[in-house]
Enzyme design. Structure first.
Site, short mmCIF file in Angstrom:
data_model
loop_
_atom_site.label_atom_id
_atom_site.label_comp_id
_atom_site.label_asym_id
_atom_site.label_seq_id
_atom_site.Cartn_x
_atom_site.Cartn_y
_atom_site.Cartn_z
N LEU A 132 0.81 -1.22 0.00
CA LEU A 132 0.00 0.00 0.00
C LEU A 132 0.84 1.26 0.00
O LEU A 132 0.40 2.31 -0.47
CB LEU A 132 -0.92 0.02 1.23
CG LEU A 132 -1.94 -1.11 1.34
CD1 LEU A 132 -2.68 -1.03 2.67
CD2 LEU A 132 -2.95 -1.04 0.19
N PHE B 84 9.38 3.91 8.71
CA PHE B 84 9.51 2.66 9.45
C PHE B 84 9.68 1.47 8.51
O PHE B 84 10.24 0.45 8.87
CB PHE B 84 8.24 2.44 10.27
CG PHE B 84 7.01 2.59 9.43
CD1 PHE B 84 6.38 3.81 9.35
CD2 PHE B 84 6.52 1.54 8.68
CE1 PHE B 84 5.29 3.97 8.52
CE2 PHE B 84 5.42 1.70 7.86
CZ PHE B 84 4.79 2.92 7.77
N LYS C 259 1.85 -3.06 8.97
CA LYS C 259 3.01 -2.17 8.96
C LYS C 259 4.22 -3.00 9.38
O LYS C 259 4.30 -3.48 10.52
CB LYS C 259 2.79 -1.00 9.91
CG LYS C 259 3.96 -0.02 9.96
CD LYS C 259 3.70 1.12 10.96
CE LYS C 259 2.67 2.08 10.43
NZ LYS C 259 2.57 3.30 11.29
N ASP D 173 2.50 15.10 13.70
CA ASP D 173 2.70 14.83 12.27
C ASP D 173 1.36 14.72 11.54
O ASP D 173 1.15 13.86 10.70
CB ASP D 173 3.52 13.56 12.06
CG ASP D 173 4.13 13.49 10.66
OD1 ASP D 173 4.26 14.55 10.01
OD2 ASP D 173 4.46 12.37 10.21
#
Length: 822
Positions: A506, A511, A528, A625
């Site tokens: 995606l 990270f 993730k 952020d």
């Protein structure tokens, strides 16, 4: 004899033609003069000019026609009264689209915009027997097809059939008169809060003074007297587009209204003809225990005790010294801390109460009480549960997260709640909790066995959770509260992502990569995966766990679990089908899919998510952020804030801190943070303001360029606002209804307030939410921060204690870390 036929004809005509009744409205070219009124067809309501009590000012309003005590239920020009010596005025429809109050030289004193979805040649104003003043097409056979109605813009009175809540894209709420002589809006207002499960609030400005309790299928649960009665029936409507409450009268011969007084009370009034007066049938708040948060978090108020405040059983005052001098604001804490990761927590029943604040709660109408318990037990942020819909025999599951606020003992028609406690609170004689002073209830063997099995299963889970718990820094553990996060094995995630196929990828962050996956049960997930080459990623991943696992809000992305196996470290999230906001608002084709209602819903959702982080979560969290790429969109285009890798928490009443490591994204960072390393909740407000202006304009702040001295979107927006040309900022693909334009311009105004140069000038997010959804006058914005793409202004540098120039920033979308050389 020649005159006889003519006289006969006239006599015949007068006998045939009816006498013209009082008119119930005005047509396009008609007016309502100061000495005239209009009367609803049934003679129930009358509209005209009036002066309240001893006031010399005049207003246009609606009142009951047949009641000898003049009772005004709606006022048009409540903020712009007509003085006693004012010249003659008229009420009329102008420009086919506005209901206006005009002076004798045609100056507009007051007007109401109408939403016209098509050309109307014959608009008419009509007063209905419901008390609703409407504007409709005189040629339309549908009598309910209104372009504008006073029911959408109430004053201090709720009439039968009127709605309060979120209706057709905007909020409808009551505001009190300032005094009996002055109908101008006061600070007190009545709202339906739909942040969590719906409940009613009375507010004094921004502060809640009274809460109704959540809706339980029959009534507001904190108002027992609303049970079946011969006068009225309440209803709550919840659907995809609306959340509102209303009431109807059970007997049309009864006249009853709900009024918000200028002292902040809601009164149910009933007209008694024999007494020729109104009587008060109910009044809220009813007593000191009805005052919002009277006994603090996890406290309970009992009006029959002295003192009225106490702690829930198994809880103790947070500050005993303050408690001893009747300062209950600190509330209570559990006597023994929770140990969620051990699986040994239990739930204890507390009967007969007004259910706590549901501002941050979750509800499922299909779950049983047992299923509700299991869902809550698996989520360490869940602190209590209850069944809600008593109309359906007790179905429905309501979960609470965090502290329990605004609980009171109800001697009649209170409800039960099950509160999470440490298993060590389970003694030999009891499996049910009880309120201070109430009788202990003994549990049965099956309940004890269930509690024992729960403890055993919890011990088994300890080993699985241990590795994960080692991640947590000691300084970042909040008191003794732990959290439980489901652990996925590596083969499961590998299968779900087709072995981390490039087709499933995606995106990419600092990270590492993010993949779409589908679990064996069909649930879609986002994975993730920490890159082995990532240095910064491990800190971000830990931050995600520390913060997101403790947060529960509809506008924050949900963390489903983790996978930690050898070198693999992954976090598993709910999958958001429409991915991130930036893919829509900055794409020439996709932005066409976002009309104004969708964009406004996204703006509101982001604002409410940030308000939760700053104000209402157990941790006060600064995101640091916030940007369009970190706002994800679900299947219905509802926004969810994501990526807490750079987030920081501040304790107690603190709202900010400073750092030598500046992190964030160029174009969204506030000036004081980018230059001086000072971050606060106002830093997030600045980022929100940038995002809001990007959503409205469809243009990026970063890389913005126009052929003038303003090199940022913020500067351009501020210049247009100052010139009265804010409409030029709006994305050409937004096709806003006429009624929406004021909302669009108001949003731009709010965005400019958020991006002001100095933090103290910016509103808080709770104030932003109010500004977006209420029609109060907004202050004028000051100069925005111009640090992006150019140095700070000289005045800003002079006021700073440091002469440091802005640190160099990357211009890509990747979040960055900067060391500020202070």
């Amino acid at each position: 004899m020649g005159e006889f036929p003519l006289l006969f004809v006239f006599s015949l005509l007068f006998s045939i033609l009816p006498i013209s009744p009082a008119r119930d409205g005005i047509a396009l070219n008609d007016t309502l003069q100061e000495d005239e009124t209009i009367i609803s067809s049934g003679g129930i309501f009358e509209m005209g000019y009036f002066s309240p009590n001893n006031s010399l000012n005049r207003y246009v309003g609606i009142w009951y026609k047949k009641i000898p005590v003049k009772t005004v239920v709606w006022v048009a020009n409540r903020e712009v009264p007509l003085s006693a010596n004012a010249s003659s005025v008229v009420l009329r429809i102008i420009n086919l689209s506005q209901l206006a109050l005009l002076s004798d030289n045609n100056d507009v004193i007051w007007f109401a915009n109408m939403s016209l979805s098509r050309s109307v040649q014959n608009p008419v104003l009509q007063l209905l027997d419901s008390g609703n003043l409407v504007v409709r097409d005189g040629g339309d056979l549908n009598p309910e097809n209104f372009f504008w109605q006073s029911f959408d813009h109430p004053t201090d009175t709720l009439l039968p059939g009127m709605k309060v809540g979120f209706v057709t894209g905007h909020e409808v709420y009551l505001t009190a008169w300032k005094s009996d002589d002055n109908p101008a809006p006061a600070e007190y207002s009545v709202h339906i809060d739909n942040t969590g499960y719906p409940q009613g609030f009375v507010m004094n400005g921004m502060a809640v003074t009274y809460r109704s309790g959540p809706w339980n299928g029959v009534r507001w649960s904190g108002v027992p007297m609303m049970d079946k009665n011969p006068i009225y029936t309440y209803a709550l409507v919840i659907n995809k587009h609306e959340v509102y409450t209303s009431y109807s009268l059970n007997n049309n011969s009864i006249i009853s209204i709900l009024v918000l007084t200028n002292t902040g009370f809601i009164e149910r009034l009933v007209w008694v003809g024999g007494m020729k007066n109104w009587i008060t049938f109910g009044k809220f708040p009813t007593d000191s225990c009805d005052m919002y948060r009277a006994c603090g978090a996890n406290g309970i108020c009992n009006i029959y005790n002295f003192p009225i405040c106490g702690c829930l059983d198994k809880f103790l005052p947070r500050n005993q010294e303050a408690w001893n001098i009747a300062d209950y604001s600190g509330g209570c804490v559990r006597r023994r801390g929770l140990h969620c990761n051990n699986g040994t927590d239990i739930f204890v029943k507390y009967p007969g109460i007004k259910l706590p604040d549901t501002k941050y709660s979750w509800y499922d109408e299909t779950m049983t009480l047992q299923e509700c318990e299991q869902v809550c037990l698996k989520n360490c942020s869940c602190t209590a549960y209850s069944r809600l819909d008593i109309r359906n025999g007790g179905s429905g599951c309501l979960l609470w997260f965090g502290d329990l606020i605004d609980i009171r003992k109800l001697s009649d028609r209170g409800q039960d709640i099950y509160i999470r406690l440490a298993s060590s609170e389970l003694d030999k004689n009891t499996t049910h909790g009880f309120l201070n002073g109430s009788k202990r209830k003994h549990g049965n063997k099956s309940e004890l066995l269930a509690a024992s099995l729960s403890s055993v299963m919890g011990l088994i889970l300890v080993g699985l959770s241990l590795m994960f718990c080692l991640w947590r820094k000691k300084t970042e553990v909040l008191h003794d509260h732990e959290f439980e996060l489901p652990i996925f094995d590596f083969p499961t995630i590998a299968r779900a992502t087709n072995n981390f196929s490039a087709d499933n990828k995606l995106g990419q962050g600092g990270f590492g990569p993010v993949y779409k996956g589908v679990l064996e049960n069909g649930q879609e997930i986002a994975v993730k995966r920490l890159s082995k080459a990532s240095v910064q990623g491990i800190d971000e991943l830990k931050n995600e766990v520390i913060f997101i696992a403790k947060l529960q809000h509809r506008n924050l992305v949900s963390l489903l679990g983790c996978c930690i196996q050898r070198e693999e470290q992954m976090l598993i999230y709910e999958y958001m089908p429409n991915r991130s906001l930036d893919l829509f608002i900055f794409d020439h084709e996709k932005k066409k899919l976002l009309d104004w209602p969708k964009r406004f819903n996204i703006i509101n959702g982001i604002a409410r998510g940030l308000m939760y982080l700053h104000q209402d979560s157990r941790l006060r969290i600064i995101h640091r952020d916030l940007k369009a790429s970190n706002v994800l969109l679900d299947i219905d285009m509802n926004p969810k804030i994501s990526d807490f890798g750079l987030a920081r928490s501040v304790g107690g009443d603190e709202t900010g801190a400073d750092t030598s490591r500046v992190v964030g994204t160029h174009g969204y960072m506030s000036p004081e943070y980018a230059v001086l390393g000072i971050f606060s909740i106002k830093s997030d407000v600045f980022s929100f303001g940038v995002s809001l202006l990007e959503i409205v304009s469809g243009m990026r702040n970063k890389g913005f360029s126009l052929k003038d001295q303003y090199h940022t979107l913020l500067g351009h927006a501020w210049k247009l606002h100052g010139d009265g040309r804010s409409a030029e900022l709006v994305d050409e693909h937004i096709v806003a209804e006429p009624d929406d334009l004021s909302q669009v311009l108001r949003s731009i105004h709010v965005g400019l307030l958020c991006v002001q140069q100095y933090p103290d000038d910016r509103p808080t997010m709770s104030e932003v939410v109010q500004m977006l959804t209420h029609d109060a006058v907004l202050p004028e914005p000051k100069e925005p921060g111009f640090f992006t793409g150019r140095p700070l202004s000289a005045s800003t540098q002079a006021s700073s204690s440091s002469s440091t120039q802005p640190a160099a920033c990357s211009i890509n979308e990747v979040s960055l870390s900067l060391v500020d050389p202070r």
